[in-house]
Scaffold this motif. Structure first.
Motif, PDB file in Angstrom:
ATOM      1  N   ASP A 113       2.363   1.619  -3.448  1.00  0.00           N
ATOM      2  CA  ASP A 113       1.390   2.134  -4.414  1.00  0.00           C
ATOM      3  C   ASP A 113       1.253   3.647  -4.275  1.00  0.00           C
ATOM      4  O   ASP A 113       1.195   4.370  -5.269  1.00  0.00           O
ATOM      5  CB  ASP A 113       0.020   1.469  -4.231  1.00  0.00           C
ATOM      6  N   LYS A 169      -3.448  -3.756  -7.140  1.00  0.00           N
ATOM      7  CA  LYS A 169      -4.817  -3.486  -6.687  1.00  0.00           C
ATOM      8  C   LYS A 169      -5.793  -4.448  -7.318  1.00  0.00           C
ATOM      9  O   LYS A 169      -5.653  -4.937  -8.356  1.00  0.00           O
ATOM     10  CB  LYS A 169      -5.223  -2.049  -7.013  1.00  0.00           C
ATOM     11  N   THR A 180       0.829  -1.211   0.000  1.00  0.00           N
ATOM     12  CA  THR A 180       0.000   0.000   0.000  1.00  0.00           C
ATOM     13  C   THR A 180       0.864   1.262   0.000  1.00  0.00           C
ATOM     14  O   THR A 180       0.640   2.158  -0.819  1.00  0.00           O
ATOM     15  CB  THR A 180      -0.990  -0.015   1.181  1.00  0.00           C
TER      16      THR A 180
END
Length: 124
Positions: free
Chosen positions: A95, A124, A92
């Motif tokens: 990203d 994702k 996360t």
């Protein structure tokens, strides 16, 4: 030998020490896509990495709890690598960093505005 981690440094430096370097992030990105992968398959996906550098990077990532190494007692021997829960927890923030990089590249009038390169496809 396990890389010494200085706990007195800031959390950002600590994090970058764990996953920094030329090959660790590409390894993490590939493992995020593949779930499990064998050594030779991983090496084929990392264009230009030497056996010594791949082995060293995998060992450091394993020692730091980012990846899991599973050895099967078969003939011929088989070893598979995968991300641990701790390793998955970095996806996360990666990203988010990738999105920031994409915006920054666009701001600098780059011709690309992808959120990920081909090697670091979105998880994702």
């Amino acid at each position: 030998m396990k890389e010494q981690q200085d706990t007195s440094v800031c959390p950002l430096r600590y994090s970058l020490n764990l996953v920094g370097g030329k090959w660790k992030l590409p390894i993490i990105c590939i493992l995020a896509q593949e779930d499990t992968i064998r050594y030779n398959s991983l090496k084929r996906k990392l264009n230009g990495i030497t056996n010594m550098m791949l082995s060293q990077s995998l060992k450091e990532l394993e020692e730091n709890g980012i990846i899991h190494r599973e050895q099967y007692n078969e003939i011929p021997p088989r070893v598979e690598y995968s991300l641990t829960e701790e390793g998955r927890s970095i996806l996360t923030p990666l990203d988010a960093l990738s999105e920031w990089g994409s915006k920054h590249m666009a701001h600098l009038n780059s011709t690309t505005n992808q959120s990920h390169c081909e090697e670091c496809c979105s998880t994702k």
